[in-house]
Design a protein around this motif. Sequence first.
Motif, short mmCIF file in Angstrom:
data_model
loop_
_atom_site.label_atom_id
_atom_site.label_comp_id
_atom_site.label_asym_id
_atom_site.label_seq_id
_atom_site.Cartn_x
_atom_site.Cartn_y
_atom_site.Cartn_z
N VAL A 127 -15.21 -23.34 -61.87
CA VAL A 127 -15.35 -21.90 -62.10
C VAL A 127 -13.99 -21.30 -62.42
CG1 VAL A 127 -16.07 -19.70 -61.13
CG2 VAL A 127 -17.33 -21.77 -60.59
N THR A 128 -13.91 -20.67 -63.59
CA THR A 128 -12.66 -20.04 -64.00
C THR A 128 -12.79 -18.52 -64.13
OG1 THR A 128 -13.18 -20.41 -66.33
CG2 THR A 128 -11.83 -22.08 -65.22
N LYS A 129 -14.02 -18.03 -64.29
CA LYS A 129 -14.23 -16.59 -64.45
C LYS A 129 -15.41 -16.15 -63.61
CE LYS A 129 -12.31 -16.68 -69.00
NZ LYS A 129 -12.33 -16.34 -70.38
N LEU A 130 -15.25 -14.98 -62.99
CA LEU A 130 -16.30 -14.45 -62.11
C LEU A 130 -16.45 -12.96 -62.34
CD1 LEU A 130 -18.27 -14.79 -59.71
CD2 LEU A 130 -16.30 -14.46 -58.20
N TRP A 131 -17.68 -12.54 -62.61
CA TRP A 131 -18.01 -11.13 -62.81
C TRP A 131 -18.78 -10.63 -61.59
CZ3 TRP A 131 -17.34 -14.29 -66.92
CH2 TRP A 131 -16.61 -13.79 -67.98
N CYS A 132 -18.17 -9.71 -60.85
CA CYS A 132 -18.80 -9.09 -59.68
C CYS A 132 -18.84 -7.57 -59.87
CB CYS A 132 -18.00 -9.41 -58.42
SG CYS A 132 -17.99 -11.13 -57.98
N ASN A 133 -18.79 -7.13 -61.10
CA ASN A 133 -18.71 -5.70 -61.37
C ASN A 133 -20.03 -4.98 -61.11
OD1 ASN A 133 -19.25 -7.36 -63.76
ND2 ASN A 133 -19.51 -5.44 -64.83
N ASN A 134 -19.90 -3.72 -60.69
CA ASN A 134 -21.03 -2.81 -60.52
C ASN A 134 -22.09 -3.33 -59.54
OD1 ASN A 134 -22.15 -0.32 -61.05
ND2 ASN A 134 -23.34 -1.05 -62.78
N THR A 153 -18.49 -3.77 -50.84
CA THR A 153 -17.42 -3.22 -50.01
C THR A 153 -16.42 -4.32 -49.64
OG1 THR A 153 -18.74 -3.56 -48.02
CG2 THR A 153 -18.86 -1.38 -49.07
N GLU A 154 -16.83 -5.56 -49.80
CA GLU A 154 -15.94 -6.70 -49.60
C GLU A 154 -16.46 -7.88 -50.41
OE1 GLU A 154 -17.86 -8.50 -45.50
OE2 GLU A 154 -16.08 -7.25 -45.36
N LEU A 155 -15.58 -8.84 -50.65
CA LEU A 155 -15.97 -10.06 -51.35
C LEU A 155 -16.26 -11.15 -50.34
CD1 LEU A 155 -13.29 -10.06 -54.18
CD2 LEU A 155 -15.71 -9.50 -54.40
N TYR A 214 -16.02 -1.08 -60.62
CA TYR A 214 -17.16 -0.24 -60.20
C TYR A 214 -17.81 -0.74 -58.92
CZ TYR A 214 -16.33 1.06 -64.99
OH TYR A 214 -15.72 1.43 -66.17
N ASN A 215 -17.00 -1.04 -57.93
CA ASN A 215 -17.44 -1.39 -56.59
C ASN A 215 -16.76 -0.48 -55.59
OD1 ASN A 215 -19.24 -3.84 -56.68
ND2 ASN A 215 -17.55 -4.61 -57.89
N GLU A 216 -16.99 -0.70 -54.33
CA GLU A 216 -16.39 0.11 -53.27
C GLU A 216 -15.35 -0.69 -52.48
OE1 GLU A 216 -17.16 3.35 -53.01
OE2 GLU A 216 -18.53 3.08 -54.70
N LEU A 217 -14.67 -1.61 -53.17
CA LEU A 217 -13.67 -2.46 -52.51
C LEU A 217 -12.45 -1.63 -52.12
CD1 LEU A 217 -13.83 -5.50 -54.92
CD2 LEU A 217 -14.86 -5.35 -52.66
N LYS A 218 -11.94 -1.87 -50.94
CA LYS A 218 -10.74 -1.18 -50.46
C LYS A 218 -9.50 -2.07 -50.59
CE LYS A 218 -13.07 2.39 -49.06
NZ LYS A 218 -13.36 3.36 -50.04
N GLU A 219 -9.70 -3.38 -50.52
CA GLU A 219 -8.59 -4.33 -50.63
C GLU A 219 -9.12 -5.69 -51.09
OE1 GLU A 219 -6.72 -4.95 -46.87
OE2 GLU A 219 -8.61 -5.11 -45.83
N LEU A 220 -8.22 -6.50 -51.60
CA LEU A 220 -8.56 -7.87 -52.01
C LEU A 220 -7.80 -8.85 -51.16
CD1 LEU A 220 -8.58 -7.68 -55.90
CD2 LEU A 220 -10.52 -7.75 -54.35
#
Length: 66
Positions: free
Chosen positions: A30-37, A41-43, A60-66
């Motif tokens: 896996v080289t690319k990952l789409w988690c948009n919209n 709130t977390e991954l 377009y998510n509610e992420l506060k930090e990575l």
Amino acid sequence: MYYFSQMKWTYANLQNWIKNGHDVNEAECVTKLWCNNKNLTELPKEICLLANLTYLNCKYNELKEL
């Protein structure tokens, strides 16, 4: 054994992979990952197993930090 040089995943692919035991060999492709919209709130912590991930779309998510 997986012979893909690159794989592009959506968030649904990631969820299925986690649910099915997260095969590390598959994760290496896996080289690319789409988690948009997705209103995330977390991954998921398993995302760290995607060692060759070079592109992550989390718009377009509610992420506060990575």
